[in-house]
Design a protein around this motif. Sequence first.
Motif, short mmCIF file in Angstrom:
data_model
loop_
_atom_site.label_atom_id
_atom_site.label_comp_id
_atom_site.label_asym_id
_atom_site.label_seq_id
_atom_site.Cartn_x
_atom_site.Cartn_y
_atom_site.Cartn_z
N LEU A 229 11.73 23.60 -11.78
CA LEU A 229 11.93 22.54 -12.77
C LEU A 229 11.45 21.21 -12.21
N GLN A 230 10.61 20.51 -13.00
CA GLN A 230 10.15 19.17 -12.62
C GLN A 230 10.29 18.26 -13.85
N ILE A 231 11.05 17.20 -13.68
CA ILE A 231 11.22 16.28 -14.82
C ILE A 231 11.01 14.85 -14.33
N PHE A 232 10.29 14.08 -15.14
CA PHE A 232 10.11 12.66 -14.81
C PHE A 232 11.47 11.98 -14.81
N SER B 228 14.01 15.22 -24.61
CA SER B 228 13.84 16.31 -25.58
C SER B 228 14.62 17.58 -25.26
N ASN B 229 15.10 17.72 -24.05
CA ASN B 229 15.77 18.97 -23.69
C ASN B 229 17.06 18.75 -22.90
N ILE B 230 17.81 19.84 -22.81
CA ILE B 230 19.02 19.82 -21.99
C ILE B 230 18.93 21.00 -21.03
N PHE B 231 19.14 20.73 -19.74
CA PHE B 231 19.06 21.80 -18.74
C PHE B 231 20.40 21.96 -18.04
N LYS B 232 20.80 23.22 -17.89
CA LYS B 232 22.04 23.50 -17.16
C LYS B 232 21.68 24.12 -15.81
#
Lengths: 237, 425
Positions: free
Chosen positions: A145-148, A170-174
């Motif tokens: 996972l890579q998110i700004f 735009s998303n939700i990560f658990k």
Amino acid sequence: MTSFIVIEDDKKTQETIKEVLRRVVISKDHNINIKYYTKYSKELREIINDTSHRKVYIMDIELETKTSGIDIAKMIREIDWESEIIFITSHDKMFETVYRSIYEVFDFIEKFYNMEDRLEKDIELIFKKNFDNKMLTVSNRNVDLQIFYRSITYITRDKEERKVIIHTDSNIFKLNMNLSDISQLLDDRFIQSHRSCIVNRQRVHEWNWPKSYFILDTGEKVDYLSKKFKKEVEKVC
Amino acid sequence: MLDTIYCFIAGCMIQGILIYGYRKISNFQNTYNKKRILIIIPFALIMAVLNYYNLSSVHTICSIFFYYIDYAFIYRQNKNKVLFYGTVLWLMTALVDMITMFTLSITSIIELFSSNLMILRVVDTMAICLIMYAIYNIKSLNQNLSKVYDKIKKIKFPYFKIFLIIAVITSLGLTFFAIMQQKGFSDIKNIFYVLVACVSILAYSYATILYRNYVLSETKEYLIKNNEFYIKMINDYRVLKHNIIHQLNGIKSVSNKKATNLINDLIEHYNENTIHTQYLKNMPTGISGIIYEKIYNYNQTELQLSIDNHIESSVFDNLTPRSYNLLCEALGVLLDNSLEACMKTTKKTLLIDMNETENSYSIKIINTFNETLDLDKLGTAKYTTHKSGHGIGLFSLIGRKKIKIKTSIINDLFLNEITILKTTN
């Protein structure tokens, strides 16, 4: 240091880009390095692989060689999401939409329509936002996972599931982590607002301490504001 | 005071011989902490004190419990084993005691006992210990006992427990009865009968509850087993159906019009919800056929699709039929997932990037998505962000030997990369 990498096989267009860079960049900042290429080469590959400093790639999509500008962008994005990419193109709109999203392309500039002005504005914008392309990187056995950082709004801890929940635009990560572990992967734009919440302060539009909530720039109201963290928050905001 | 010391010695002796007996009859061969045997000392002391205060009935009950505690504490075996061998030992000791007493009663020695000399009781205990020692060393007895235990162990229903409870209660009752008769408590006898009746009713009730519980737990176990079997069957069928459909799609991509119609008919048989492409005049061949079929349903939507194909060789020629089927299956599953996910986003963007090296083919499917994802469950069985019934696609592909699927998320992009090795000649 910032490098400008220009990949353009048309000499006339390359000259125009040179002129814009001379005017916008060199005159204002001395710590700039500019390199020109007409095609993909071993030297260019080395530059792409070197992620030690920030780069702005200005390149033509349709190069005369087998490797196109899109292919080079693909190579860049395999290892580097912090550099900016500007395409000089006459490609149709549909492809622009796709590649803009997929390869995080800063802009598509049409070669024969107002190119100089558009390029100048883009470069100014890039300097203004100060290459804010830092990323949170987390891996587990299933996925990388890579998110700004800039697109993360806040991170909460779910007590029942024992997971951290990363809220982005735009998303939700658990994820199976705890807040203190994830806070070590973040930069100083993130502050703790609650025992179970870390927030991106640059994304907060309003802090409401009496009612214990904050409102994000997206309009979302988040009830994770504790007076216990007021001092720390006010110190940096 | 001397009587108390004698009683203490007798207590130690009888406990010692029973502990030895337990080891013998249960064929206990493991090592154990020998210091634990010292537990007999406090128990023998308690029994001596009880004897000193003439509390013979309490003495009897305590001694029985102490024996069980001795076995459990010293040998640390499971409670059923302790209960079985403990009861057997106790019954054997009681029998030997009865026989000894009977033998003594028909001789004049019993008269000496009537003088109530404690030293004689110690001598009696010693005699019993010697007899017991001899009995414990009868190999055939021990072997038979262990066979009995093995048979009882196999009985699931607690008949065994009920038998033990009734045996213990009856033995206790008889002991009390004997003591009371000996002491001439004729008035208490009637109360004792009532007590025995109450205990028997309670034991019967407990036995009934145990039986019902047993029946219920057996039925539950049977139902759980059946349920698990049917769930497994359904899952196997779903995976099989899912794989067959994708493999048929793979065959369809290289088949002629007539074969395509036949395959479509088969797919229809397996999956009524699939939208088919039988209206297409010609199905494109190879991988592009599968992609074309998948995106065909999204033709009239706002899907922003780009396909970058850098594969120049014939995929079908460079892969074994099994690998080709696997690639088709993977491509089908991932395209289904990607299309469904990207259609929920505002950008609706999908990129299929196909590349080849000397040894392998790689297909990257990149799509925008807008979901809540549990990253630790992603790719595990039945995990899906769609409606129930999904979640087997990616799971069924992960772990296949010939194909590698790498999943990454970069911002709002979901990336799946399929890599498959070319056939080496």
